[in-house]
Design an enzyme around this catalytic site. Structure first.
Site, PDB file in Angstrom:
ATOM      1  N   CYS A   4       0.736  -1.261   0.000  1.00 27.55           N
ATOM      2  CA  CYS A   4       0.000   0.000   0.000  1.00 27.55           C
ATOM      3  C   CYS A   4       0.766   1.313   0.000  1.00 27.55           C
ATOM      4  CB  CYS A   4      -0.911   0.128   1.197  1.00 27.55           C
ATOM      5  SG  CYS A   4      -1.228  -1.309   2.081  1.00 27.55           S
ATOM      6  N   ARG A  29       0.643   1.636  -5.895  1.00 26.66           N
ATOM      7  CA  ARG A  29       1.125   0.823  -4.785  1.00 26.66           C
ATOM      8  C   ARG A  29       0.059  -0.138  -4.263  1.00 26.66           C
ATOM      9  NH1 ARG A  29       5.782   2.920  -2.603  1.00 26.66           N
ATOM     10  NH2 ARG A  29       5.426   1.736  -0.715  1.00 26.66           N
ATOM     11  N   TRP A  76      -3.182  -2.704  -0.819  1.00 23.82           N
ATOM     12  CA  TRP A  76      -2.993  -3.938  -1.584  1.00 23.82           C
ATOM     13  C   TRP A  76      -2.973  -5.049  -0.556  1.00 23.82           C
ATOM     14  CZ3 TRP A  76       1.161  -7.617  -1.928  1.00 23.82           C
ATOM     15  CH2 TRP A  76       1.083  -8.487  -3.021  1.00 23.82           C
ATOM     16  N   ASN A 102       1.529   0.847   6.608  1.00 21.98           N
ATOM     17  CA  ASN A 102       2.067   0.079   5.480  1.00 21.98           C
ATOM     18  C   ASN A 102       3.126  -0.852   6.044  1.00 21.98           C
ATOM     19  OD1 ASN A 102       3.287  -0.777   3.101  1.00 21.98           O
ATOM     20  ND2 ASN A 102       4.377   1.142   2.775  1.00 21.98           N
ATOM     21  N   GLY A 103       2.990  -2.160   5.813  1.00 24.93           N
ATOM     22  CA  GLY A 103       3.976  -3.117   6.319  1.00 24.93           C
ATOM     23  C   GLY A 103       3.284  -4.282   7.001  1.00 24.93           C
ATOM     24  N   GLU A 481      11.222 -11.680 -19.579  1.00 23.07           N
ATOM     25  CA  GLU A 481      10.583 -10.398 -19.299  1.00 23.07           C
ATOM     26  C   GLU A 481       9.379 -10.192 -20.229  1.00 23.07           C
ATOM     27  OE1 GLU A 481      10.478  -8.279 -17.084  1.00 23.07           O
ATOM     28  OE2 GLU A 481       9.719  -6.459 -17.999  1.00 23.07           O
ATOM     29  N   LYS A 485       5.641  -9.601 -18.752  1.00 18.18           N
ATOM     30  CA  LYS A 485       4.830  -8.430 -19.104  1.00 18.18           C
ATOM     31  C   LYS A 485       3.504  -8.886 -19.699  1.00 18.18           C
ATOM     32  CE  LYS A 485       6.398  -5.960 -17.786  1.00 18.18           C
ATOM     33  NZ  LYS A 485       7.387  -5.369 -16.932  1.00 18.18           N
ATOM     34  N   GLU A 488       1.216 -10.367 -17.030  1.00 17.00           N
ATOM     35  CA  GLU A 488       0.800  -9.346 -16.056  1.00 17.00           C
ATOM     36  C   GLU A 488      -0.358  -8.500 -16.575  1.00 17.00           C
ATOM     37  OE1 GLU A 488       4.530  -7.701 -13.409  1.00 17.00           O
ATOM     38  OE2 GLU A 488       4.451  -7.084 -15.485  1.00 17.00           O
ATOM     39  N   HIS A 504      13.379 -29.801 -24.649  1.00 14.43           N
ATOM     40  CA  HIS A 504      13.518 -30.674 -23.486  1.00 14.43           C
ATOM     41  C   HIS A 504      12.244 -30.704 -22.645  1.00 14.43           C
ATOM     42  CE1 HIS A 504      17.680 -31.310 -24.453  1.00 14.43           C
ATOM     43  NE2 HIS A 504      17.903 -29.997 -24.491  1.00 14.43           N
ATOM     44  N   LYS A 602       2.906  -2.259  -7.509  1.00 13.61           N
ATOM     45  CA  LYS A 602       4.208  -1.901  -8.064  1.00 13.61           C
ATOM     46  C   LYS A 602       5.347  -2.169  -7.097  1.00 13.61           C
ATOM     47  CE  LYS A 602       6.535   1.295 -10.976  1.00 13.61           C
ATOM     48  NZ  LYS A 602       6.694   0.214 -11.964  1.00 13.61           N
TER      49      LYS A 602
HETATM   50  C1  G6P Z   1       6.614  -6.112  -8.046  1.00 11.39           C
HETATM   51  C2  G6P Z   1       6.161  -5.386  -9.304  1.00 11.39           C
HETATM   52  C3  G6P Z   1       7.126  -5.685 -10.457  1.00 11.39           C
HETATM   53  C4  G6P Z   1       8.557  -5.344 -10.043  1.00 11.39           C
HETATM   54  C5  G6P Z   1       8.959  -6.084  -8.764  1.00 11.39           C
HETATM   55  C6  G6P Z   1      10.311  -5.622  -8.235  1.00 11.39           C
HETATM   56  O1  G6P Z   1       6.457  -7.475  -8.208  1.00 11.39           O
HETATM   57  O2  G6P Z   1       4.852  -5.755  -9.656  1.00 11.39           O
HETATM   58  O3  G6P Z   1       6.765  -4.914 -11.589  1.00 11.39           O
HETATM   59  O4  G6P Z   1       9.424  -5.675 -11.087  1.00 11.39           O
HETATM   60  O5  G6P Z   1       7.994  -5.816  -7.744  1.00 11.39           O
HETATM   61  O6  G6P Z   1      10.236  -4.257  -7.890  1.00 11.39           O
HETATM   62  P1  G6P Z   1      11.501  -3.362  -7.658  1.00 11.39           P
HETATM   63  O7  G6P Z   1      10.958  -2.031  -7.216  1.00 11.39           O
HETATM   64  O8  G6P Z   1      12.324  -4.030  -6.589  1.00 11.39           O
HETATM   65  O9  G6P Z   1      12.252  -3.290  -8.930  1.00 11.39           O
END
Ligand code: G6P
Length: 607
Positions: A4, A29, A76, A102-103, A481, A485, A488, A504, A602
């Site tokens: 959050c 967040r 979140w 938050n935490g 990646e 993406k 996601e 394999h 995020k």
């Molecule tokens: C979350 C986000 C990802 C991000 C990852 C690492 O899982 O959804 O998009 O790559 O955290 O985040 P950071 O801020 O450590 O790069």
């Protein structure tokens, strides 16, 4: 438990607009539920509900509250469903203390049992709710608000950023331990927030609070004290992020805006750091020789940053420096023996990801050195690691990371070149060629974003049952990646594989309903082409990402997303931008909430 965004505002006759705006800016967040609490001169008003901040905004505006001091939260959920009751702020029994958190409060069970035994009634399933009750308990025992806040915080174990208000006091009380919290100093009062974009349009003067700090903030004053109450002077810093970078500027989605601004972000990443003619790299705080004692590198990261780390692993090994990349959540289990000369590099856009932070915290071996590679000046990782190297990409708001991946890889390439020059016996075959290709990278990225056919190919490719992404060498992390993406933001099935690995096992899944996206960099292309032929023999359509000069690839592919011809080590970055665009356009066709994919956040500040 929550990840959050939290925010607070003081100093205006009515803070409601600024609070709601701050929550909207922090929505990346978390966006399961949201709430605000206001000090209105006649008690505390709390408005909270499940759903996005937009839903809260509509509700609040209908009821037209006002207040001179307020706190807010966008959540979140990791534990406790996203219900109205579990939304923050949380209040105490008497309703005169409101708290956002938050935490994770790890000893919340024990505290709740103790408080319930003292007749406190809980209205949510969250760990956070113990905090207002603890404050209430101390107020009842005769403490003043700040003393009650301190006494409550003293009881907590875990990680937290907390902001609290007490009815009748024109102040907010804030503290942090392991979760981010920043104070914004504006001409007309103060902000507190989990992250700078919450208030960047109002002020760029900030104090990054440190673990154990207690801030008391009124309309016109702020004091910071340590956990014993002794005054601390923290000099405000000016953040050099442009407020417009944190706005959508006419784009439908932050993600597309952030994809498009990659050339500019990269210019900033590289600015003043390369002398291609002399073949040298200037990394500010790291003069030549800074890494002379490095014998091996371990890179630790999560999500997209892990893919940047895996890319960097290849860049380092190409230069003769032994390197491994680790997923932070697994690091303790896989890499706990640190030999002399190990440099541990934590890669994190936000600098706040709990798994990554915990990995670095586990390194107590005095022989190992830690380096943070991050986008956020003042972030926890930048303060906890021995050194920090910044990627300078500017604020990234879309939950799916885009421009920060490119800037991370470019920064890590500069780091690899610096290390290769510093470490005896290691060296790039052709540093000048790589550095001049890096100089051309922003222009090449511009060519990709301005001319891409990803929208048209997305329309033709959409609707397949499965999507495989393959590549080898640096194109392998790019394939991973690309698949991350894709899943996601489209919610469609996608997997990334090392191209050679297909035969394999995964080949058993390939049918004419599997779209295979193959990434070519100009190195090992013939081998990847053989893998492409294997899937085409099973009727799978192939989208190739390659230079138009790779004639054999162009001929073999069913569809082509071209990239400018460049050094193979950088072709992966150009290919990645095409993959970002492909995912974006498929998600857009499917009408997905691209900037806020379901169940994700995020910045994940819990392990
Ligand atoms: C979350 C986000 C990802 C991000 C990852 C690492 O899982 O959804 O998009 O790559 O955290 O985040 P950071 O801020 O450590 O790069």
């Amino acid at each position: 438990m929550t990840v959050c965004g939290i925010t607070a505002r003081t100093g205006r006759a009515d803070v409601v607009d600024d609070l709601l705006n701050g929550l909207k800016n922090l929505e990346y967040r978390g966006y399961d539920s949201a709430g605000i609490a206001l000090q209105n001169g006649d008690g505390l008003d709390v408005y909270k509900r499940q759903g996005e901040t937009g839903d809260l905004d509509a509700d609040v505006r209908r009821r037209r509250p006002s207040g001179e001091i307020g706190i807010g939260h966008t959540r979140w959920s990791t534990h406790g469903a996203p219900t109205d009751a579990n939304a923050h702020p949380h209040t105490c029994c008497g309703g005169d203390v409101a708290v956002v958190h938050n935490g994770i409060i790890e000893n919340h069970d024990e505290l709740r049992t103790e408080l319930e035994a003292a007749a406190h009634e809980f209205t949510s399933e969250t760990d956070s709710e113990v905090v207002p009750h603890l404050i209430e308990e101390r107020l009842a025992a005769g403490d003043g608000p700040e003393a009650a806040f301190r006494a409550a915080i003293d009881r907590l174990e875990g990680s937290y950023a907390i902001v609290a208000m007490v009815d009748g006091r024109d102040a907010v009380y804030a503290t942090r331990s392991g979760s981010p919290l920043v104070l914004g100093i504006a001409d007309d009062g103060y902000f507190l927030a989990s992250d700078v974009p919450a208030f960047l349009e109002y002020t760029d003067r900030v104090v990054f609070l440190e673990d154990g700090d207690v801030a008391t903030v009124t309309a016109s004053t702020h004091t910071i004290t340590d956990s014993d109450g002794a005054m601390i002077v923290r000099t405000p810093e000016t953040v050099d992020w442009n407020p417009e970078d944190a706005e959508k500027r006419g784009y439908d989605h932050y993600m597309l805006k952030e994809i498009d601004e990659q050339p500019d972000a990269l210019e900033r990443t590289l600015e003043g750091r390369i002398d291609a003619e002399r073949g040298t790299v200037d990394l500010e705080a790291f003069p030549p020789g800074s890494f002379a004692d490095v014998e091996r590198v371990q890179l630790v990261a999560c999500g997209t940053s892990y893919h940047a780390a895996a890319y960097a692993q290849r860049l380092l090994t190409h230069r003769g420096i032994p390197a491994t990349a680790h997923r932070a959540g697994e690091y303790a289990e896989t890499a706990n023996t640190l030999e002399h000369g190990t440099l541990v590099v934590g890669v994190s856009q936000s600098g706040e990801t709990a798994d990554t932070l915990q990995s670095l915290r586990r390194i107590t071996d005095a022989d190992a050195r830690t380096l943070a590679v991050t986008n956020v000046v003042g972030s926890t990782i930048s303060r906890e690691a021995d050194d920090a190297l910044y990627i300078r990409a500017g604020p990234e708001i879309g939950v799916a990371a885009t421009k920060t991946f490119s800037s991370q890889v470019a920064t890590l390439l500069l780091l690899a070149e610096r290390m290769a020059a510093d470490v005896d016996g290691a060296g790039s075959d052709d540093t000048s060629a790589v550095l001049s290709a890096l100089e051309s990278l922003p222009g090449n990225l511009r060519t990709v974003v301005d001319n891409t056919d990803a929208g048209a190919i997305a329309r033709r490719a959409n609707g397949r049952e499965s999507h495989f992404f393959i590549g080898r060498d640096v194109a392998h992390p790019v394939a991973l990646e690309g698949a991350l993406k894709f899943k996601e933001i489209t919610y469609e099935h996608a997997e990334g594989f090392a191209a050679a690995q297909l035969k394999h096992g995964p080949l058993a899944l390939v049918t004419d309903d599997t779209a295979v996206v193959a990434v070519f960099t100009g190195r090992h292309d013939e081998k990847t082409l053989a893998n492409v032929r294997e899937v085409q023999a099973r009727d799978a359509p192939v989208i190739a990402i390659a230079s138009e000069d790779s004639h054999s690839v162009v001929e073999a592919a069913d569809e082509l997303l071209p990239i400018p011809d460049t050094e193979p080590e950088l072709a992966g970055l150009l290919a990645n931008v095409q993959l970002q665009l492909l995912s974006y356009h498929v998600a857009d066709l499917l009408d997905r909430p691209i900037d806020k994919p379901r169940n994700l956040a995020k910045s994940v500040t819990v392990e």
